[in-house]
Motif scaffolding. Structure first.
Motif, mmCIF file in Angstrom:
data_model
loop_
_atom_site.group_PDB
_atom_site.id
_atom_site.type_symbol
_atom_site.label_atom_id
_atom_site.label_comp_id
_atom_site.label_asym_id
_atom_site.label_seq_id
_atom_site.Cartn_x
_atom_site.Cartn_y
_atom_site.Cartn_z
ATOM 1 N N VAL A 56 68.074 4.240 113.245
ATOM 2 C CA VAL A 56 67.767 2.901 113.738
ATOM 3 C C VAL A 56 66.944 3.017 115.015
ATOM 4 N N ASN A 57 66.044 2.087 115.198
ATOM 5 C CA ASN A 57 65.218 2.036 116.404
ATOM 6 C C ASN A 57 65.040 0.569 116.775
ATOM 7 N N LEU A 58 65.441 0.186 117.993
ATOM 8 C CA LEU A 58 65.360 -1.199 118.458
ATOM 9 C C LEU A 58 64.447 -1.260 119.671
ATOM 10 N N ASN A 59 63.478 -2.181 119.636
ATOM 11 C CA ASN A 59 62.551 -2.376 120.752
ATOM 12 C C ASN A 59 62.681 -3.806 121.273
ATOM 13 N N LEU A 60 62.914 -3.937 122.553
ATOM 14 C CA LEU A 60 62.910 -5.230 123.236
ATOM 15 C C LEU A 60 61.996 -5.091 124.446
#
Length: 241
Positions: free
Chosen positions: A20-24
């Protein structure tokens, strides 16, 4: 698909990977320097079962980017594959896939196929494989510029080459590249697709890895007016079991 293959000598076990990879983030856009907020999420889940003679794989991926309360990118696929006589240098495969890419206009891609796989090199520090086969592909595209739908049914040849190269006990390079071609009879032309995937995996411990992945695809005759060449570069975490 290739990164999920299992190379143990034993059999009758399950294996899998979850990443998983989350960008904010926010960025100033436009000449006025207005700040826009981005949300990005990519994920993949792979599970496999290894029997005495065969390997069964189910792979999935999802990619989502949102800007200004509107979806900019949403793609995903589910891929199933069975490899028969997995321990032989020459093995056989059957596969199927469902895929979508809404922002490019791909409402649905469904395909089934079968082929052969040849292990050119099977050393501890290098795995090199070649595969070839046939598949039947159904696509439904939405031409966003003209607001109309296009359907395609096409048999294709599908060929690939894959390499897995452990650089040291903690670092591995893997890559697979496909070449697929089919004849579009209603338009009297061949449609060529070249796609590839290169991954660098850093082992943190027995179950956690850091990953960098570069994926790209080129189509000489897109069904709808979109760029012929597309690519993505992602970094993230991966859990293996």
């Amino acid at each position: 698909m290739e990164k999920a293959r299992v190379e143990r000598d034993s059999s009758h076990y399950f294996t899998g990977k979850l990443g998983v990879n989350l960008n904010l983030f926010n960025r100033a856009t436009g000449r006025e320097g207005k700040t826009d907020h981005f949300i990005g999420l990519t994920g993949n889940g792979n599970i496999g079962y290894v029997s005495e003679h065969n390997t069964y794989l189910l792979l999935s991926s999802y990619n989502y980017v949102r800007l200004r309360s509107a979806t900019q990118v949403e793609t995903g696929y589910v891929h199933g594959r069975v490899t028969f006589r997995r321990q032989q240098r020459l093995s056989y495969e059957s596969f199927g896939q469902l895929q979508y890419d809404y922002n490019r206009g791909l409402e649905l891609r469904a395909l089934v196929g079968a082929g052969i796989r040849f292990a050119v090199v099977r050393k501890e520090n290098l795995r090199f494989n070649l595969g070839t086969g046939v598949m039947y592909e159904h696509e439904r595209w939405h031409n966003l510029a003209e607001d109309r739908y296009i359907k395609k049914h096409m048999p294709k040849l599908s060929n690939y080459a894959s390499v897995r190269l452990p650089l040291n006990p903690y670092l591995e390079l893997s890559t697979i590249h496909y070449y697929q071609v089919g004849y579009d009879q209603p338009h009297d032309q061949f449609r060529h697709r070249f796609s590839g995937d290169v991954s660098l995996t850093v082992k943190v411990n027995t179950w956690l890895q850091l990953t960098t992945n570069f994926a790209h695809t080129y189509e000489n005759q897109p069904i709808v007016p979109i760029p012929k060449y597309l690519y993505s570069l992602t970094n993230g975490l991966q859990v293996s079991f």
